[in-house]
Motif scaffolding. Structure first.
Motif, PDB file in Angstrom:
ATOM      1  N   LEU A  33     -73.327  54.393  79.893  1.00 15.18           N
ATOM      2  CA  LEU A  33     -72.654  53.775  78.670  1.00 15.18           C
ATOM      3  C   LEU A  33     -73.667  54.072  77.461  1.00 15.18           C
ATOM      4  O   LEU A  33     -73.258  54.208  76.331  1.00 15.18           O
ATOM      5  N   VAL A  34     -74.953  54.053  77.728  1.00 12.25           N
ATOM      6  CA  VAL A  34     -75.686  54.404  76.245  1.00 12.25           C
ATOM      7  C   VAL A  34     -75.897  55.835  76.008  1.00 12.25           C
ATOM      8  O   VAL A  34     -76.308  56.220  74.853  1.00 12.25           O
ATOM      9  N   GLU A  35     -75.460  56.875  76.637  1.00 14.88           N
ATOM     10  CA  GLU A  35     -75.830  58.327  76.512  1.00 14.88           C
ATOM     11  C   GLU A  35     -74.935  58.544  75.165  1.00 14.88           C
ATOM     12  O   GLU A  35     -75.587  59.294  74.169  1.00 14.88           O
ATOM     13  N   PRO A  36     -73.892  58.095  74.850  1.00  9.60           N
ATOM     14  CA  PRO A  36     -73.366  58.511  73.707  1.00  9.60           C
ATOM     15  C   PRO A  36     -74.140  57.846  72.252  1.00  9.60           C
ATOM     16  O   PRO A  36     -74.398  58.575  71.168  1.00  9.60           O
ATOM     17  N   SER A  37     -74.874  56.782  72.460  1.00 10.44           N
ATOM     18  CA  SER A  37     -75.771  56.271  71.577  1.00 10.44           C
ATOM     19  C   SER A  37     -76.937  57.086  71.388  1.00 10.44           C
ATOM     20  O   SER A  37     -77.333  57.276  70.437  1.00 10.44           O
ATOM     21  N   ILE A  38     -77.379  57.712  72.438  1.00 13.35           N
ATOM     22  CA  ILE A  38     -78.470  58.446  72.233  1.00 13.35           C
ATOM     23  C   ILE A  38     -78.253  59.655  71.563  1.00 13.35           C
ATOM     24  O   ILE A  38     -78.875  60.323  70.437  1.00 13.35           O
ATOM     25  N   GLU A  39     -76.978  60.421  71.741  1.00  6.53           N
ATOM     26  CA  GLU A  39     -76.492  61.330  70.755  1.00  6.53           C
ATOM     27  C   GLU A  39     -76.440  60.923  69.545  1.00  6.53           C
ATOM     28  O   GLU A  39     -76.813  61.712  68.576  1.00  6.53           O
ATOM     29  N   GLN A  40     -75.745  60.031  68.995  1.00  6.09           N
ATOM     30  CA  GLN A  40     -75.628  59.475  67.936  1.00  6.09           C
ATOM     31  C   GLN A  40     -76.979  59.270  67.106  1.00  6.09           C
ATOM     32  O   GLN A  40     -77.119  59.496  65.914  1.00  6.09           O
ATOM     33  N   ALA A  41     -77.785  58.776  67.905  1.00  5.32           N
ATOM     34  CA  ALA A  41     -79.273  58.575  67.308  1.00  5.32           C
ATOM     35  C   ALA A  41     -79.860  59.703  66.965  1.00  5.32           C
ATOM     36  O   ALA A  41     -80.430  59.938  65.864  1.00  5.32           O
ATOM     37  N   ALA A  42     -79.654  60.766  67.497  1.00  8.22           N
ATOM     38  CA  ALA A  42     -80.336  62.249  67.416  1.00  8.22           C
ATOM     39  C   ALA A  42     -79.567  62.772  66.135  1.00  8.22           C
ATOM     40  O   ALA A  42     -80.250  63.302  65.288  1.00  8.22           O
ATOM     41  N   LYS A  43     -78.265  62.512  66.012  1.00 10.60           N
ATOM     42  CA  LYS A  43     -77.507  63.151  64.865  1.00 10.60           C
ATOM     43  C   LYS A  43     -78.195  62.177  63.806  1.00 10.60           C
ATOM     44  O   LYS A  43     -78.255  62.654  62.463  1.00 10.60           O
ATOM     45  N   MET A  44     -78.383  60.789  63.657  1.00  6.13           N
ATOM     46  CA  MET A  44     -78.461  60.080  62.686  1.00  6.13           C
ATOM     47  C   MET A  44     -79.667  60.364  62.180  1.00  6.13           C
ATOM     48  O   MET A  44     -80.074  60.294  60.937  1.00  6.13           O
ATOM     49  N   GLU A  45     -80.695  60.760  62.927  1.00  9.50           N
ATOM     50  CA  GLU A  45     -82.304  61.225  62.560  1.00  9.50           C
ATOM     51  C   GLU A  45     -81.973  62.304  61.473  1.00  9.50           C
ATOM     52  O   GLU A  45     -82.745  62.428  60.346  1.00  9.50           O
ATOM     53  N   GLN A  46     -81.134  63.259  62.014  1.00 13.76           N
ATOM     54  CA  GLN A  46     -80.688  64.372  60.853  1.00 13.76           C
ATOM     55  C   GLN A  46     -80.209  63.895  59.855  1.00 13.76           C
ATOM     56  O   GLN A  46     -80.660  64.459  58.631  1.00 13.76           O
ATOM     57  N   TYR A  47     -79.289  63.135  59.869  1.00 21.14           N
ATOM     58  CA  TYR A  47     -78.563  62.671  58.512  1.00 21.14           C
ATOM     59  C   TYR A  47     -79.754  61.999  57.791  1.00 21.14           C
ATOM     60  O   TYR A  47     -79.846  62.190  56.165  1.00 21.14           O
ATOM     61  N   ILE A  48     -80.583  60.995  58.388  1.00 21.49           N
ATOM     62  CA  ILE A  48     -81.579  60.398  57.411  1.00 21.49           C
ATOM     63  C   ILE A  48     -82.292  61.283  56.837  1.00 21.49           C
ATOM     64  O   ILE A  48     -82.831  61.245  55.680  1.00 21.49           O
ATOM     65  N   MET A  49     -82.912  62.504  57.491  1.00 22.73           N
ATOM     66  CA  MET A  49     -83.713  63.350  56.774  1.00 22.73           C
ATOM     67  C   MET A  49     -83.013  64.320  55.696  1.00 22.73           C
ATOM     68  O   MET A  49     -83.792  64.340  54.746  1.00 22.73           O
ATOM     69  N   ARG A  50     -81.627  64.519  56.049  1.00 16.66           N
ATOM     70  CA  ARG A  50     -80.899  65.175  54.770  1.00 16.66           C
ATOM     71  C   ARG A  50     -80.775  64.222  53.568  1.00 16.66           C
ATOM     72  O   ARG A  50     -80.949  64.633  52.637  1.00 16.66           O
TER      73      ARG A  50
END
Length: 120
Positions: A33-50
């Motif tokens: 259930l949480v694996e998609p949230s883990i992937e989203q968190a990884a993407k969000m870290e990049q978005y935050i940096m950008r």
């Protein structure tokens, strides 16, 4: 596909793998259930940096003009997007931490924070 885009995908993939290790103590059913949230968190870290880089360029405040007499200053679009992204990221991380056994939550939180500190 540009090299910069490929590099960002690679960064996201590696970060997802790292987060999967951090949250590996989540039991199997919950992990599904949480694996998609883990992937989203990884993407969000990049978005935050950008967004952070964009914010460094444009700042938190922008001027606007609506018609001849209506002008002023307001929070920049980048600032709003950054604030929203950080709030959503924090919510996902809190959710993921809550899925871990209590004994592992502090260590996982420390690992996430250490990574973010190294990126800033």
């Amino acid at each position: 596909m540009t090299m910069a885009r490929l590099k960002e995908k690679t960064i996201i993939k590696r970060r997802k793998e790292n987060l999967m290790k951090i949250f590996s103590d989540i039991d199997g059913d919950k992990m599904t259930l949480v694996e998609p949230s883990i992937e989203q968190a990884a993407k969000m870290e990049q978005y935050i940096m950008r967004l952070s880089e964009q914010l460094d360029e444009v700042g938190f405040i922008e001027e606007y003009q609506n018609g001849e007499n209506q002008k002023g200053k307001k929070e920049s679009t980048e600032s709003k997007a950054y604030s929203t992204m950080v709030k959503n990221y924090n919510a996902i991380i809190r959710t993921l931490l809550s899925c871990l056994p209590e004994t592992d939550q502090k260590q996982a939180e420390d690992e996430v924070l250490d990574y973010l500190k190294r990126r800033v």
